[in-house]
Structure formats: C-alpha cells, structure tokens
Design a protein around this motif. Structure first.
Motif, PDB file in Angstrom:
ATOM      1  N   ARG A   1      92.959 -81.188  27.549  1.00  0.00           N
ATOM      2  CA  ARG A   1      91.836 -80.282  27.844  1.00  0.00           C
ATOM      3  C   ARG A   1      92.368 -78.854  27.897  1.00  0.00           C
ATOM      4  O   ARG A   1      93.213 -78.525  28.737  1.00  0.00           O
ATOM      5  CB  ARG A   1      91.191 -80.685  29.179  1.00  0.00           C
ATOM      6  CG  ARG A   1      90.010 -79.792  29.571  1.00  0.00           C
ATOM      7  CD  ARG A   1      89.196 -80.399  30.700  1.00  0.00           C
ATOM      8  NE  ARG A   1      89.857 -80.396  32.000  1.00  0.00           N
ATOM      9  CZ  ARG A   1      89.870 -79.373  32.845  1.00  0.00           C
ATOM     10  NH1 ARG A   1      89.290 -78.225  32.524  1.00  0.00           N
ATOM     11  NH2 ARG A   1      90.455 -79.491  34.029  1.00  0.00           N
ATOM     12  N   THR A   2      91.877 -78.001  26.996  1.00  0.00           N
ATOM     13  CA  THR A   2      92.421 -76.658  26.829  1.00  0.00           C
ATOM     14  C   THR A   2      91.356 -75.612  27.141  1.00  0.00           C
ATOM     15  O   THR A   2      90.253 -75.654  26.600  1.00  0.00           O
ATOM     16  CB  THR A   2      92.961 -76.470  25.394  1.00  0.00           C
ATOM     17  OG1 THR A   2      93.970 -77.468  25.147  1.00  0.00           O
ATOM     18  CG2 THR A   2      93.569 -75.094  25.206  1.00  0.00           C
ATOM     19  N   VAL A   3      91.707 -74.697  28.046  1.00  0.00           N
ATOM     20  CA  VAL A   3      90.776 -73.683  28.537  1.00  0.00           C
ATOM     21  C   VAL A   3      91.378 -72.302  28.291  1.00  0.00           C
ATOM     22  O   VAL A   3      92.575 -72.096  28.488  1.00  0.00           O
ATOM     23  CB  VAL A   3      90.532 -73.862  30.060  1.00  0.00           C
ATOM     24  CG1 VAL A   3      89.512 -72.850  30.559  1.00  0.00           C
ATOM     25  CG2 VAL A   3      90.089 -75.280  30.378  1.00  0.00           C
ATOM     26  N   PHE A   4      90.529 -71.353  27.875  1.00  0.00           N
ATOM     27  CA  PHE A   4      90.976 -69.969  27.698  1.00  0.00           C
ATOM     28  C   PHE A   4      90.310 -69.100  28.760  1.00  0.00           C
ATOM     29  O   PHE A   4      89.088 -69.002  28.819  1.00  0.00           O
ATOM     30  CB  PHE A   4      90.615 -69.460  26.301  1.00  0.00           C
ATOM     31  CG  PHE A   4      91.190 -70.310  25.212  1.00  0.00           C
ATOM     32  CD1 PHE A   4      92.554 -70.306  24.956  1.00  0.00           C
ATOM     33  CD2 PHE A   4      90.379 -71.158  24.472  1.00  0.00           C
ATOM     34  CE1 PHE A   4      93.102 -71.121  23.983  1.00  0.00           C
ATOM     35  CE2 PHE A   4      90.911 -71.974  23.489  1.00  0.00           C
ATOM     36  CZ  PHE A   4      92.274 -71.958  23.236  1.00  0.00           C
ATOM     37  N   ALA A   5      91.129 -68.481  29.607  1.00  0.00           N
ATOM     38  CA  ALA A   5      90.635 -67.635  30.693  1.00  0.00           C
ATOM     39  C   ALA A   5      90.624 -66.190  30.219  1.00  0.00           C
ATOM     40  O   ALA A   5      91.650 -65.500  30.264  1.00  0.00           O
ATOM     41  CB  ALA A   5      91.521 -67.799  31.928  1.00  0.00           C
ATOM     42  N   ARG A   6      89.462 -65.733  29.743  1.00  0.00           N
ATOM     43  CA  ARG A   6      89.333 -64.358  29.256  1.00  0.00           C
ATOM     44  C   ARG A   6      89.075 -63.433  30.443  1.00  0.00           C
ATOM     45  O   ARG A   6      87.948 -63.234  30.869  1.00  0.00           O
ATOM     46  CB  ARG A   6      88.193 -64.269  28.232  1.00  0.00           C
ATOM     47  CG  ARG A   6      88.488 -65.006  26.928  1.00  0.00           C
ATOM     48  CD  ARG A   6      87.318 -64.937  25.964  1.00  0.00           C
ATOM     49  NE  ARG A   6      87.606 -65.681  24.737  1.00  0.00           N
ATOM     50  CZ  ARG A   6      86.684 -66.009  23.830  1.00  0.00           C
ATOM     51  NH1 ARG A   6      85.411 -65.681  24.020  1.00  0.00           N
ATOM     52  NH2 ARG A   6      87.030 -66.680  22.745  1.00  0.00           N
ATOM     53  N   THR A   7      90.163 -62.866  30.941  1.00  0.00           N
ATOM     54  CA  THR A   7      90.119 -62.092  32.189  1.00  0.00           C
ATOM     55  C   THR A   7      89.725 -60.645  31.945  1.00  0.00           C
ATOM     56  O   THR A   7      90.132 -60.038  30.947  1.00  0.00           O
ATOM     57  CB  THR A   7      91.498 -62.175  32.871  1.00  0.00           C
ATOM     58  OG1 THR A   7      91.729 -63.527  33.247  1.00  0.00           O
ATOM     59  CG2 THR A   7      91.571 -61.296  34.106  1.00  0.00           C
ATOM     60  N   GLY A   8      88.934 -60.099  32.885  1.00  0.00           N
ATOM     61  CA  GLY A   8      88.559 -58.689  32.849  1.00  0.00           C
ATOM     62  C   GLY A   8      89.557 -57.831  33.599  1.00  0.00           C
ATOM     63  O   GLY A   8      90.709 -58.224  33.824  1.00  0.00           O
ATOM     64  N   LEU A   9      89.132 -56.643  34.010  1.00  0.00           N
ATOM     65  CA  LEU A   9      89.982 -55.728  34.783  1.00  0.00           C
ATOM     66  C   LEU A   9      90.102 -56.264  36.210  1.00  0.00           C
ATOM     67  O   LEU A   9      89.097 -56.352  36.922  1.00  0.00           O
ATOM     68  CB  LEU A   9      89.360 -54.342  34.819  1.00  0.00           C
ATOM     69  CG  LEU A   9      89.529 -53.465  33.580  1.00  0.00           C
ATOM     70  CD1 LEU A   9      88.565 -52.283  33.649  1.00  0.00           C
ATOM     71  CD2 LEU A   9      90.963 -52.960  33.471  1.00  0.00           C
ATOM     72  N   VAL A  10      91.310 -56.630  36.608  1.00  0.00           N
ATOM     73  CA  VAL A  10      91.509 -57.234  37.927  1.00  0.00           C
ATOM     74  C   VAL A  10      91.609 -56.140  38.984  1.00  0.00           C
ATOM     75  O   VAL A  10      92.452 -55.238  38.891  1.00  0.00           O
ATOM     76  CB  VAL A  10      92.778 -58.114  37.943  1.00  0.00           C
ATOM     77  CG1 VAL A  10      92.983 -58.720  39.330  1.00  0.00           C
ATOM     78  CG2 VAL A  10      92.658 -59.226  36.893  1.00  0.00           C
ATOM     79  N   VAL A  11      90.725 -56.222  39.985  1.00  0.00           N
ATOM     80  CA  VAL A  11      90.717 -55.233  41.059  1.00  0.00           C
ATOM     81  C   VAL A  11      91.751 -55.658  42.103  1.00  0.00           C
ATOM     82  O   VAL A  11      91.558 -56.624  42.841  1.00  0.00           O
ATOM     83  CB  VAL A  11      89.324 -55.116  41.708  1.00  0.00           C
ATOM     84  CG1 VAL A  11      89.322 -53.996  42.744  1.00  0.00           C
ATOM     85  CG2 VAL A  11      88.258 -54.849  40.649  1.00  0.00           C
ATOM     86  N   ALA A  12      92.875 -54.953  42.118  1.00  0.00           N
ATOM     87  CA  ALA A  12      93.980 -55.292  43.028  1.00  0.00           C
ATOM     88  C   ALA A  12      94.822 -54.053  43.251  1.00  0.00           C
ATOM     89  O   ALA A  12      94.863 -53.151  42.409  1.00  0.00           O
ATOM     90  CB  ALA A  12      94.827 -56.413  42.429  1.00  0.00           C
ATOM     91  N   ARG A  13      95.498 -54.025  44.379  1.00  0.00           N
ATOM     92  CA  ARG A  13      96.404 -52.910  44.689  1.00  0.00           C
ATOM     93  C   ARG A  13      97.803 -53.156  44.159  1.00  0.00           C
ATOM     94  O   ARG A  13      98.546 -52.217  43.911  1.00  0.00           O
ATOM     95  CB  ARG A  13      96.511 -52.732  46.210  1.00  0.00           C
ATOM     96  CG  ARG A  13      95.525 -51.763  46.794  1.00  0.00           C
ATOM     97  CD  ARG A  13      95.855 -51.484  48.240  1.00  0.00           C
ATOM     98  NE  ARG A  13      96.249 -52.695  48.979  1.00  0.00           N
ATOM     99  CZ  ARG A  13      96.676 -52.674  50.223  1.00  0.00           C
ATOM    100  NH1 ARG A  13      96.792 -51.544  50.869  1.00  0.00           N
ATOM    101  NH2 ARG A  13      96.985 -53.790  50.828  1.00  0.00           N
ATOM    102  N   GLY A  14      98.166 -54.439  44.026  1.00  0.00           N
ATOM    103  CA  GLY A  14      99.566 -54.782  43.795  1.00  0.00           C
ATOM    104  C   GLY A  14     100.020 -54.835  42.357  1.00  0.00           C
ATOM    105  O   GLY A  14     101.144 -55.232  42.072  1.00  0.00           O
ATOM    106  N   GLY A  15      99.179 -54.422  41.421  1.00  0.00           N
ATOM    107  CA  GLY A  15      99.580 -54.465  40.025  1.00  0.00           C
ATOM    108  C   GLY A  15      98.371 -54.394  39.118  1.00  0.00           C
ATOM    109  O   GLY A  15      97.227 -54.404  39.575  1.00  0.00           O
TER     110      GLY A  15
END
Length: 300
Positions: free
Chosen positions: A160-174
C-alpha cells in the motif's frame, strides 16, 4: 497500528523528528535511516543520492516512511543544487521502493508512505485544486511527478503506497516558515508582492497526525494533500503573524526584490497555490489547527 516497527527516512528533519517523537511516545519501535555507519541498534544505513539502502534493516518493519530530501527552500536554486534536490528525492525514493519490493513477502512492509509536495500543482492562482488536479509546469511540478513515480516498485509489489503532498509547514524549528518568526519579531515582517497569493499551510501537529492517519488507515493509497482546508492569502498570513507576535507588519517586499534575492525560487514565494485536502477529509481526518492564526499560535 498497534505497537508496530516503522522505518523512517529523513528522521532528523523537521517533520521526521516530530513524527519519530510521536511514534516513540506511543510505544512504536522506530528504525531511523542514517547516511553514515549505524551507531545504534535502531539505525539502518542508506545513501539516498547514490540510491543504496541496507534492505535487511527494513525486513520485519510494518511500514516505511520516506521524508528525506535536500531542502527546497534552503538555498538559491543553482543548476547544481536543483540536481541535488532531484537526486536526493528521486534516487532515494527509488532505492527504498526497490528495497521494500525485493524483500520476501513474509517480512515485507505493508505500507510505504512517501513524501511529496503541493509543488506538484504549480501555480494555481485563486483556483482551488485537490488531488484530482493534474501536475503543473516548472521545476517543482516535474520534480514531484518523478519523485512519486520512483515509488512504483513498492506499489507494483502489492505494498500500500501513499504520497503525502505536504504544504508549507507552520513551525518554529525548521522549514521555510521558521524564517518568518525572527523577521516579524524584529518588526520587519510584511506581505510579499501584492499579498493576494495563496499559501497552503499545515500546522506541524496536523502534519504528524495526518501521516499517522495515513499509516494507520487500511485502504488509503495514492496522493493525499497534507494542507489545511483553509488556505490563507499572504496578506492574511502577514496579519495573523502580526497579531500573534504583537508586532507591526507595515513592510511590503516588492516582487522584483524577491526575484533578485531568491532567483527562480521566488516563483514559489510569489506564486499562488490554493490546495485543498479533499481526500484526507473524505477519509475521516480532522484538523486540530485549520486556521492560520491557530497554526501560528500552535507553533509558539
């Protein structure tokens, strides 16, 4: 997934380290892929840019999560750095997918979650797109198409293969967003260009929760947009940052200046991607921080 063994590539990155902490806190066994010689029992050697991985280290894992890759926003896009971005993602994904596919069925992981990005869609203006939209044009869309295609061996082996198309991650650490916090704290924050471009963001907490949802939910495969259901314009992001940090946001960075400073990468800052997580919502996932101001507060 009850107390599973999960291999994570990119475990030292912003998202990978948060995912590893979350999995370990719930009692899962995590194997981290490392580039040098393994120094601990939970490390597995690999070299993504050369396309090699110690497949034996993946045997008996229930899942493999691939979040590795040279940072897209880390430096100016010279031809050499673009080649490095491509190699680290495409060759690394192909190596993992081939290693997974080559394992005997009784010790083969059941799930392969591979990182991708909303860069797949390119510039969308104020037109909203979901996972049914075609790839856009340009460096990032073509990279994402190749990146996802590289996982084919795992999918063809029945994993089972999934593609996680991530947006702009709101974080302080990177990540790209972390650069905004010191600017706004110094009172130097402001909108970029005309401020009408859409930023499809996701709180780091929701990113990790979504990855775990994709790991845990049988039957989910293919692309999933890991973005808030409420994309914000750059002007709205600027106003939210200013409110949360209690600083003025009076500056505007003109488009020509951004192009001079950032080069080709400016297209992604000035460009507009209004991306919706249709399949994630349909699968029953619920966001803890769907609004941009909530996501910024959560990052702090």
């Amino acid at each position: 997934m009850e107390h599973s063994r999960i291999a994570v590539a990119g475990a030292s990155g912003l998202i990978g380290s948060a995912l590893v902490r979350s999995l370990a806190a719930d009692g899962h066994e995590v194997r981290r892929l490392v580039r040098g010689a393994p120094r601990a029992a939970d490390e597995v050697r690999w070299d993504p840019e050369r396309g090699s991985v110690d497949a034996a280290g993946l045997a008996g894992c229930d899942a493999v999560v691939n979040l590795a890759g040279a940072g897209v926003g880390d430096r100016r896009w010279t031809p050499e750095y673009k080649a490095r971005i491509r190699a680290s993602r495409v060759r690394g994904t192909a190596a993992l997918a081939e290693a997974v596919a080559g394992l005997p069925e009784d010790v083969r992981p059941r799930v392969f979650v591979s990182g991708s990005a909303i860069g797949y869609y390119g510039e969308t203006g104020d037109r909203a797109v979901d996972e049914s939209a075609p790839a856009g044009e340009g460096f990032l869309p073509s990279l994402c198409v190749e990146w996802e295609a590289a996982a084919a061996p795992a999918r063809e082996a029945g994993v089972r293969t999934v593609f996680a198309r991530t947006g702009l991650v709101v974080a302080r650490g990177g990540g790209a967003w972390s650069r905004l916090f010191p600017l706004f704290r110094a009172g130097l924050g402001g909108r970029m260009g005309d401020g009408r471009q859409y930023w499809s963001f996701v709180a780091l907490h929701d990113e990790v929760a979504a990855l775990r949802h994709l790991l845990d939910t049988d039957g989910l495969s293919g692309p999933f947009n890991l973005t808030s259901p409420h994309p914000a314009t750059n002007r709205e992001v600027t106003e939210a940052m200013a409110r949360v940090l209690r600083r003025p946001a009076v500056f505007t960075v003109p488009a020509p200046v951004l192009r001079t400073v950032l080069g080709e990468m400016a297209g992604d800052v000035l460009g507009s991607a209004r991306v919706l997580p249709a399949r994630l919502l349909e699968s029953g996932f619920r966001f803890a921080f769907p609004e941009v101001e909530e996501a910024v507060r959560a990052a702090l």
